[in-house]
Design a protein around this motif. Structure first.
Motif, PDB file in Angstrom:
ATOM      1  N   ALA A   1       2.571  17.243  76.512  1.00 31.73           N
ATOM      2  CA  ALA A   1       2.337  16.052  77.142  1.00 31.73           C
ATOM      3  C   ALA A   1       2.053  16.510  78.607  1.00 31.73           C
ATOM      4  CB  ALA A   1       3.285  14.946  76.974  1.00 31.73           C
ATOM      5  N   ARG A   2       2.855  17.457  79.181  1.00 33.07           N
ATOM      6  CA  ARG A   2       2.588  17.555  80.520  1.00 33.07           C
ATOM      7  C   ARG A   2       1.202  18.261  80.886  1.00 33.07           C
ATOM      8  NH1 ARG A   2       8.053  21.079  82.124  1.00 33.07           N
ATOM      9  NH2 ARG A   2       9.488  19.228  81.477  1.00 33.07           N
ATOM     10  N   SER A   3       0.752  18.959  79.737  1.00 32.18           N
ATOM     11  CA  SER A   3      -0.702  19.679  79.891  1.00 32.18           C
ATOM     12  C   SER A   3      -1.776  18.904  79.681  1.00 32.18           C
ATOM     13  CB  SER A   3      -0.658  20.676  79.040  1.00 32.18           C
ATOM     14  OG  SER A   3      -0.712  20.479  77.728  1.00 32.18           O
ATOM     15  N   ASP A   4      -1.640  17.648  79.296  1.00 36.80           N
ATOM     16  CA  ASP A   4      -2.640  16.599  79.116  1.00 36.80           C
ATOM     17  C   ASP A   4      -2.670  15.740  80.365  1.00 36.80           C
ATOM     18  OD1 ASP A   4      -4.247  14.724  77.614  1.00 36.80           O
ATOM     19  OD2 ASP A   4      -2.778  13.562  76.820  1.00 36.80           O
ATOM     20  N   TRP A   5      -3.578  16.057  81.336  1.00 34.50           N
ATOM     21  CA  TRP A   5      -3.512  15.454  82.595  1.00 34.50           C
ATOM     22  C   TRP A   5      -4.948  15.661  82.891  1.00 34.50           C
ATOM     23  CZ3 TRP A   5      -6.097  18.331  86.331  1.00 34.50           C
ATOM     24  CH2 TRP A   5      -6.007  19.650  86.147  1.00 34.50           C
ATOM     25  N   ARG A   6      -5.469  14.629  83.778  1.00 38.84           N
ATOM     26  CA  ARG A   6      -6.762  14.443  84.283  1.00 38.84           C
ATOM     27  C   ARG A   6      -6.841  13.964  85.694  1.00 38.84           C
ATOM     28  NH1 ARG A   6      -9.001   9.195  84.022  1.00 38.84           N
ATOM     29  NH2 ARG A   6      -7.549   7.920  82.589  1.00 38.84           N
ATOM     30  N   LEU A   7      -7.823  14.476  86.135  1.00 39.19           N
ATOM     31  CA  LEU A   7      -8.017  13.868  87.775  1.00 39.19           C
ATOM     32  C   LEU A   7      -8.446  12.598  87.768  1.00 39.19           C
ATOM     33  CD1 LEU A   7      -9.157  17.387  89.513  1.00 39.19           C
ATOM     34  CD2 LEU A   7      -6.852  16.278  89.313  1.00 39.19           C
ATOM     35  N   ILE A   8      -8.136  11.745  88.465  1.00 44.21           N
ATOM     36  CA  ILE A   8      -8.570  10.343  88.731  1.00 44.21           C
ATOM     37  C   ILE A   8      -9.280  10.195  90.305  1.00 44.21           C
ATOM     38  CG2 ILE A   8      -7.606   9.499  86.747  1.00 44.21           C
ATOM     39  CD1 ILE A   8      -5.388   8.385  88.656  1.00 44.21           C
ATOM     40  N   GLY A   9     -10.196   9.446  90.419  1.00 43.08           N
ATOM     41  CA  GLY A   9     -10.588   9.263  91.801  1.00 43.08           C
ATOM     42  C   GLY A   9     -11.179  10.443  92.259  1.00 43.08           C
ATOM     43  N   ARG A  10     -11.950  11.340  91.542  1.00 42.33           N
ATOM     44  CA  ARG A  10     -12.605  12.410  92.138  1.00 42.33           C
ATOM     45  C   ARG A  10     -11.444  13.357  92.623  1.00 42.33           C
ATOM     46  NH1 ARG A  10     -16.267   9.478  95.947  1.00 42.33           N
ATOM     47  NH2 ARG A  10     -14.647  10.675  97.436  1.00 42.33           N
ATOM     48  N   GLY A  11     -10.172  13.333  91.987  1.00 48.67           N
ATOM     49  CA  GLY A  11      -9.209  14.221  92.752  1.00 48.67           C
ATOM     50  C   GLY A  11      -8.083  13.627  93.565  1.00 48.67           C
ATOM     51  N   GLN A  12      -8.199  12.344  93.607  1.00 52.42           N
ATOM     52  CA  GLN A  12      -7.415  11.733  94.680  1.00 52.42           C
ATOM     53  C   GLN A  12      -6.083  11.364  94.027  1.00 52.42           C
ATOM     54  OE1 GLN A  12      -9.108   7.827  95.999  1.00 52.42           O
ATOM     55  NE2 GLN A  12     -10.609   8.896  97.368  1.00 52.42           N
ATOM     56  N   GLY A  13      -6.003  11.456  92.529  1.00 53.76           N
ATOM     57  CA  GLY A  13      -4.729  11.460  91.862  1.00 53.76           C
ATOM     58  C   GLY A  13      -4.593  12.293  90.756  1.00 53.76           C
ATOM     59  N   ILE A  14      -3.862  12.127  90.141  1.00 56.89           N
ATOM     60  CA  ILE A  14      -3.625  12.824  88.450  1.00 56.89           C
ATOM     61  C   ILE A  14      -3.053  11.721  87.463  1.00 56.89           C
ATOM     62  CG2 ILE A  14      -2.441  14.764  87.592  1.00 56.89           C
ATOM     63  CD1 ILE A  14      -2.007  15.742  90.551  1.00 56.89           C
ATOM     64  N   HIS A  15      -3.832  11.758  86.539  1.00 58.92           N
ATOM     65  CA  HIS A  15      -2.972  10.778  85.304  1.00 58.92           C
ATOM     66  C   HIS A  15      -2.573  11.540  84.234  1.00 58.92           C
ATOM     67  CE1 HIS A  15      -2.741   7.157  83.081  1.00 58.92           C
ATOM     68  NE2 HIS A  15      -3.560   7.751  82.039  1.00 58.92           N
ATOM     69  N   TRP A  16      -1.501  11.145  83.647  1.00 57.70           N
ATOM     70  CA  TRP A  16      -1.115  11.798  82.233  1.00 57.70           C
ATOM     71  C   TRP A  16      -1.118  10.670  81.309  1.00 57.70           C
ATOM     72  CZ3 TRP A  16       0.692  13.533  86.933  1.00 57.70           C
ATOM     73  CH2 TRP A  16       0.749  14.830  87.020  1.00 57.70           C
ATOM     74  N   ASP A  17      -2.050  10.459  80.355  1.00 54.43           N
ATOM     75  CA  ASP A  17      -2.352   9.587  79.402  1.00 54.43           C
ATOM     76  C   ASP A  17      -1.114   9.431  78.416  1.00 54.43           C
ATOM     77  OD1 ASP A  17      -4.888   8.535  79.893  1.00 54.43           O
ATOM     78  OD2 ASP A  17      -5.885  10.131  78.862  1.00 54.43           O
ATOM     79  N   THR A  18      -0.655  10.722  77.901  1.00 54.60           N
ATOM     80  CA  THR A  18       0.367  10.414  76.970  1.00 54.60           C
ATOM     81  C   THR A  18       1.635   9.898  77.449  1.00 54.60           C
ATOM     82  OG1 THR A  18      -0.608  12.652  76.341  1.00 54.60           O
ATOM     83  CG2 THR A  18       1.833  11.898  75.366  1.00 54.60           C
ATOM     84  N   ILE A  19       2.201   9.954  78.746  1.00 55.96           N
ATOM     85  CA  ILE A  19       3.369   9.503  79.377  1.00 55.96           C
ATOM     86  C   ILE A  19       3.145   8.337  80.305  1.00 55.96           C
ATOM     87  CG2 ILE A  19       4.701  11.493  78.919  1.00 55.96           C
ATOM     88  CD1 ILE A  19       4.297  12.373  81.621  1.00 55.96           C
ATOM     89  N   ASP A  20       1.737   7.984  80.434  1.00 58.99           N
ATOM     90  CA  ASP A  20       1.461   6.851  81.180  1.00 58.99           C
ATOM     91  C   ASP A  20       2.265   7.250  82.697  1.00 58.99           C
ATOM     92  OD1 ASP A  20       0.263   4.497  81.981  1.00 58.99           O
ATOM     93  OD2 ASP A  20       2.074   3.335  81.509  1.00 58.99           O
ATOM     94  N   GLU A  21       1.783   8.191  83.310  1.00 57.72           N
ATOM     95  CA  GLU A  21       2.315   8.585  84.724  1.00 57.72           C
ATOM     96  C   GLU A  21       1.004   8.770  85.497  1.00 57.72           C
ATOM     97  OE1 GLU A  21       4.625   8.657  87.291  1.00 57.72           O
ATOM     98  OE2 GLU A  21       5.901   9.440  85.978  1.00 57.72           O
ATOM     99  N   ASP A  22       0.969   8.374  86.767  1.00 55.98           N
ATOM    100  CA  ASP A  22       0.054   8.535  87.909  1.00 55.98           C
ATOM    101  C   ASP A  22       0.728   9.140  89.006  1.00 55.98           C
ATOM    102  OD1 ASP A  22      -2.349   7.446  86.680  1.00 55.98           O
ATOM    103  OD2 ASP A  22      -1.381   5.715  86.639  1.00 55.98           O
ATOM    104  N   LEU A  23       0.264  10.026  89.755  1.00 55.81           N
ATOM    105  CA  LEU A  23       0.712  10.530  90.927  1.00 55.81           C
ATOM    106  C   LEU A  23      -0.465  10.734  92.036  1.00 55.81           C
ATOM    107  CD1 LEU A  23       3.092  13.287  89.791  1.00 55.81           C
ATOM    108  CD2 LEU A  23       3.497  11.287  90.614  1.00 55.81           C
TER     109      LEU A  23
END
Length: 80
Positions: free
Chosen positions: A50-72
């Motif tokens: 789940a931790r490795s299932d991340w993607r960059l959002i906003g061209r890299g302004q943030g990071i999103h984890w779909d599986t655990i619904d977390e945004d940083l």
């Protein structure tokens, strides 16, 4: 009176990884930020998959984890 109107620097996330106790983010300007994973209970308690299932959002302004619904956000890391 002189005032400086320095434009804020914009940096983005480029990579994300974990070790046993920290979350790391590499920024596009080459800096690496490491923070205790305990600050983010959803990530701390998530599986490695789940931790490795991340993607960059906003061209890299943030990071999103779909599986655990977390945004940083990168801005949040830089305010630490």
């Amino acid at each position: 009176m002189n005032t400086s109107t320095k434009k804020p620097e914009t940096v983005f996330a480029a990579d994300v990884w974990f070790d046993d106790s920290k979350l790391y983010v590499r920024l596009t300007d080459g800096r690496e930020i490491g923070v205790p994973i305990d600050w983010y209970p959803r990530l701390r308690d998530a599986s490695e998959a789940a931790r490795s299932d991340w993607r960059l959002i906003g061209r890299g302004q943030g990071i999103h984890w779909d599986t655990i619904d977390e945004d940083l956000s990168v801005a949040g890391f830089l305010k630490l």
